[in-house]
Motif scaffolding. Structure first.
Motif, PDB file in Angstrom:
ATOM      1  N   GLY A  10       0.815  -1.209   0.000  1.00  0.00           N
ATOM      2  CA  GLY A  10       0.000   0.000   0.000  1.00  0.00           C
ATOM      3  C   GLY A  10       0.847   1.256   0.000  1.00  0.00           C
ATOM      4  N   LEU A  11       1.891   1.270   0.809  1.00  0.00           N
ATOM      5  CA  LEU A  11       2.753   2.454   0.824  1.00  0.00           C
ATOM      6  C   LEU A  11       3.488   2.610  -0.502  1.00  0.00           C
ATOM      7  CD1 LEU A  11       3.859   4.888   2.283  1.00  0.00           C
ATOM      8  CD2 LEU A  11       5.652   3.440   3.254  1.00  0.00           C
ATOM      9  N   LYS A  12       3.923   1.498  -1.072  1.00  0.00           N
ATOM     10  CA  LYS A  12       4.584   1.555  -2.378  1.00  0.00           C
ATOM     11  C   LYS A  12       3.651   2.171  -3.415  1.00  0.00           C
ATOM     12  CE  LYS A  12       7.897  -2.305  -2.155  1.00  0.00           C
ATOM     13  NZ  LYS A  12       9.039  -1.958  -3.047  1.00  0.00           N
ATOM     14  N   ALA A  13       2.408   1.726  -3.409  1.00  0.00           N
ATOM     15  CA  ALA A  13       1.443   2.230  -4.389  1.00  0.00           C
ATOM     16  C   ALA A  13       1.202   3.724  -4.190  1.00  0.00           C
ATOM     17  CB  ALA A  13       0.136   1.454  -4.272  1.00  0.00           C
ATOM     18  N   MET A  14       1.056   4.135  -2.946  1.00  0.00           N
ATOM     19  CA  MET A  14       0.797   5.547  -2.666  1.00  0.00           C
ATOM     20  C   MET A  14       2.014   6.394  -3.031  1.00  0.00           C
ATOM     21  SD  MET A  14      -2.287   6.005  -1.595  1.00  0.00           S
ATOM     22  CE  MET A  14      -2.485   7.400  -0.488  1.00  0.00           C
ATOM     23  N   TYR A  15       3.173   5.855  -2.796  1.00  0.00           N
ATOM     24  CA  TYR A  15       4.411   6.537  -3.180  1.00  0.00           C
ATOM     25  C   TYR A  15       4.472   6.688  -4.694  1.00  0.00           C
ATOM     26  CZ  TYR A  15       9.402   6.625  -4.369  1.00  0.00           C
ATOM     27  OH  TYR A  15      10.619   6.896  -4.931  1.00  0.00           O
ATOM     28  N   ASP A  16       4.080   5.651  -5.401  1.00  0.00           N
ATOM     29  CA  ASP A  16       4.046   5.685  -6.864  1.00  0.00           C
ATOM     30  C   ASP A  16       3.097   6.786  -7.341  1.00  0.00           C
ATOM     31  OD1 ASP A  16       3.149   4.764  -9.655  1.00  0.00           O
ATOM     32  OD2 ASP A  16       4.760   3.343  -9.219  1.00  0.00           O
ATOM     33  N   LEU A  17       1.931   6.858  -6.695  1.00  0.00           N
ATOM     34  CA  LEU A  17       0.977   7.912  -7.056  1.00  0.00           C
ATOM     35  C   LEU A  17       1.531   9.300  -6.712  1.00  0.00           C
ATOM     36  CD1 LEU A  17      -2.451   6.361  -5.944  1.00  0.00           C
ATOM     37  CD2 LEU A  17      -1.577   6.668  -8.285  1.00  0.00           C
ATOM     38  N   ALA A  18       2.317   9.363  -5.649  1.00  0.00           N
ATOM     39  CA  ALA A  18       2.899  10.656  -5.257  1.00  0.00           C
ATOM     40  C   ALA A  18       3.937  11.115  -6.275  1.00  0.00           C
ATOM     41  CB  ALA A  18       3.520  10.552  -3.866  1.00  0.00           C
ATOM     42  N   ILE A  19       4.738  10.169  -6.737  1.00  0.00           N
ATOM     43  CA  ILE A  19       5.743  10.493  -7.766  1.00  0.00           C
ATOM     44  C   ILE A  19       5.038  11.020  -9.021  1.00  0.00           C
ATOM     45  CG2 ILE A  19       7.389   9.449  -9.390  1.00  0.00           C
ATOM     46  CD1 ILE A  19       8.674   9.581  -6.754  1.00  0.00           C
ATOM     47  N   GLY A  64      -8.141   5.607 -13.972  1.00  0.00           N
ATOM     48  CA  GLY A  64      -7.008   5.253 -13.120  1.00  0.00           C
ATOM     49  C   GLY A  64      -7.192   5.843 -11.736  1.00  0.00           C
ATOM     50  N   TYR A  65      -6.077   5.951 -11.046  1.00  0.00           N
ATOM     51  CA  TYR A  65      -6.135   6.463  -9.676  1.00  0.00           C
ATOM     52  C   TYR A  65      -5.227   7.666  -9.500  1.00  0.00           C
ATOM     53  CZ  TYR A  65      -8.296   1.966  -8.652  1.00  0.00           C
ATOM     54  OH  TYR A  65      -9.138   0.883  -8.641  1.00  0.00           O
ATOM     55  N   MET A  66      -5.585   8.490  -8.536  1.00  0.00           N
ATOM     56  CA  MET A  66      -4.684   9.578  -8.140  1.00  0.00           C
ATOM     57  C   MET A  66      -4.872   9.893  -6.669  1.00  0.00           C
ATOM     58  SD  MET A  66      -6.616  12.536 -10.297  1.00  0.00           S
ATOM     59  CE  MET A  66      -7.725  11.728 -11.436  1.00  0.00           C
ATOM     60  N   LEU A  67      -3.877  10.543  -6.091  1.00  0.00           N
ATOM     61  CA  LEU A  67      -3.982  10.934  -4.693  1.00  0.00           C
ATOM     62  C   LEU A  67      -5.156  11.885  -4.527  1.00  0.00           C
ATOM     63  CD1 LEU A  67      -0.276  11.602  -3.633  1.00  0.00           C
ATOM     64  CD2 LEU A  67      -1.608   9.481  -3.428  1.00  0.00           C
ATOM     65  N   ALA A  68      -5.857  11.759  -3.405  1.00  0.00           N
ATOM     66  CA  ALA A  68      -6.997  12.640  -3.146  1.00  0.00           C
ATOM     67  C   ALA A  68      -6.539  14.025  -2.675  1.00  0.00           C
ATOM     68  CB  ALA A  68      -7.913  12.010  -2.105  1.00  0.00           C
ATOM     69  N   SER A  69      -5.323  14.110  -2.162  1.00  0.00           N
ATOM     70  CA  SER A  69      -4.771  15.432  -1.820  1.00  0.00           C
ATOM     71  C   SER A  69      -3.277  15.426  -2.106  1.00  0.00           C
ATOM     72  CB  SER A  69      -5.061  15.768  -0.354  1.00  0.00           C
ATOM     73  OG  SER A  69      -4.789  14.674   0.482  1.00  0.00           O
TER      74      SER A  69
END
Lengths: 149, 149
Positions: A10-19, A64-69
DNA sequence: AATAATCCCAATCAATCTACTAGGGATTAA
DNA sequence: TTAATCCCTAGTAGATTGATTGGGATTATT
């Protein structure tokens, strides 16, 4: 005393979205490939993150997906807690609703668990996705030839 | 992200032995009763602690267990590591021999796991059984009527 | 309107781990 | 001799992990 793959992937995925923040929706398939995670399994984790309001989705083709903030608004702690539940090395010191223990008031062992819980919380609540993105750029500038996801 | 009962019961047992340090051998049955742990199960945990040299045993009638050294020489960290194995929230940052990861050199997520591992280590290595015994005496002096094990 | 790309959802499952339990053997004080 | 203790190996029910399977709903593009 390990995190399960829920928290780790989960953290990897969120990090990927952050990048990739600000680049429009990122597909699950792309994230799964870059982070080398089973895409069907990641789907379940992202669903949890979406329901918790950390991630937004766009359906249909080109979705797809993106960070909500923005990455500086999301901490590692939020992500891990969303996926792993309340943290703590023992039931009796879990964040939020520690399960009852007859001895809680006077349990010396419990004092130890509490100290561990607090130190973990301090670390994960102090790191934002933006901090991780900054680390990424530092590493990238040092060794141009490597692929840093 | 919880410790298993190995680490939790094991620390309770060692704390019990620390409270009774200098009183001769303490029987497994007594420890198990005071700490409310299945005695057969605790036996297995104590066996591990004995093989690691943290506990000494006396066989036969009037036998039992005692700490192998004074409570101020034994840390919570030693006890937990003995029972739970090397610590770390992820395989790739386990103490001693982190399992290989292609990306280790440049994995930003790994940096987070490393920080968690270090903060846990700092806490558990800084607390000795003597510290716990001192906590016990402080609590005992405050509320005489309660049973502090 | 058709199609392909995507997200969404529920059910199932093999393998592993956890927290014991069972059953007996070895040693020693009284 | 006996009872109290430590010592050791094996089994095991239930939970958890880390997926897999198989579809359905939505939307951009053609």
């Amino acid at each position: 005393m390990k995190l399960s793959t829920k928290g780790r992937y989960g953290l990897k995925a969120m990090y990927d979205l952050a990048i990739n923040y600000g680049e429009g929706p990122i597909t699950l398939k792309n994230i799964a490939e870059r982070q080398r995670i089973s895409d069907h399994y990641l789907e379940q984790l992202i669903a949890t993150l979406r329901k918790a309001g950390l991630v937004k989705s766009v359906r249909g083709a080109h979705g797809g997906y993106m960070l909500a903030s923005s990455p500086d608004k999301i901490t590692v702690g939020e992500i891990i807690r969303t996926l792993e539940g309340p943290l703590g090395p023992s039931e009796c010191v879990l964040e939020g609703d520690p399960s009852f223990c007859d001895n809680a008031e006077c349990c010396v062992t419990r004092v130890v668990w509490e100290k561990i819980r607090i130190s973990i919380s301090e670390v994960i609540d102090s790191i934002s996705l933006q901090d991780m993105v900054n680390d990424y750029h530092k590493l990238k500038d040092k060794d141009h030839y490597m692929y840093y996801i």
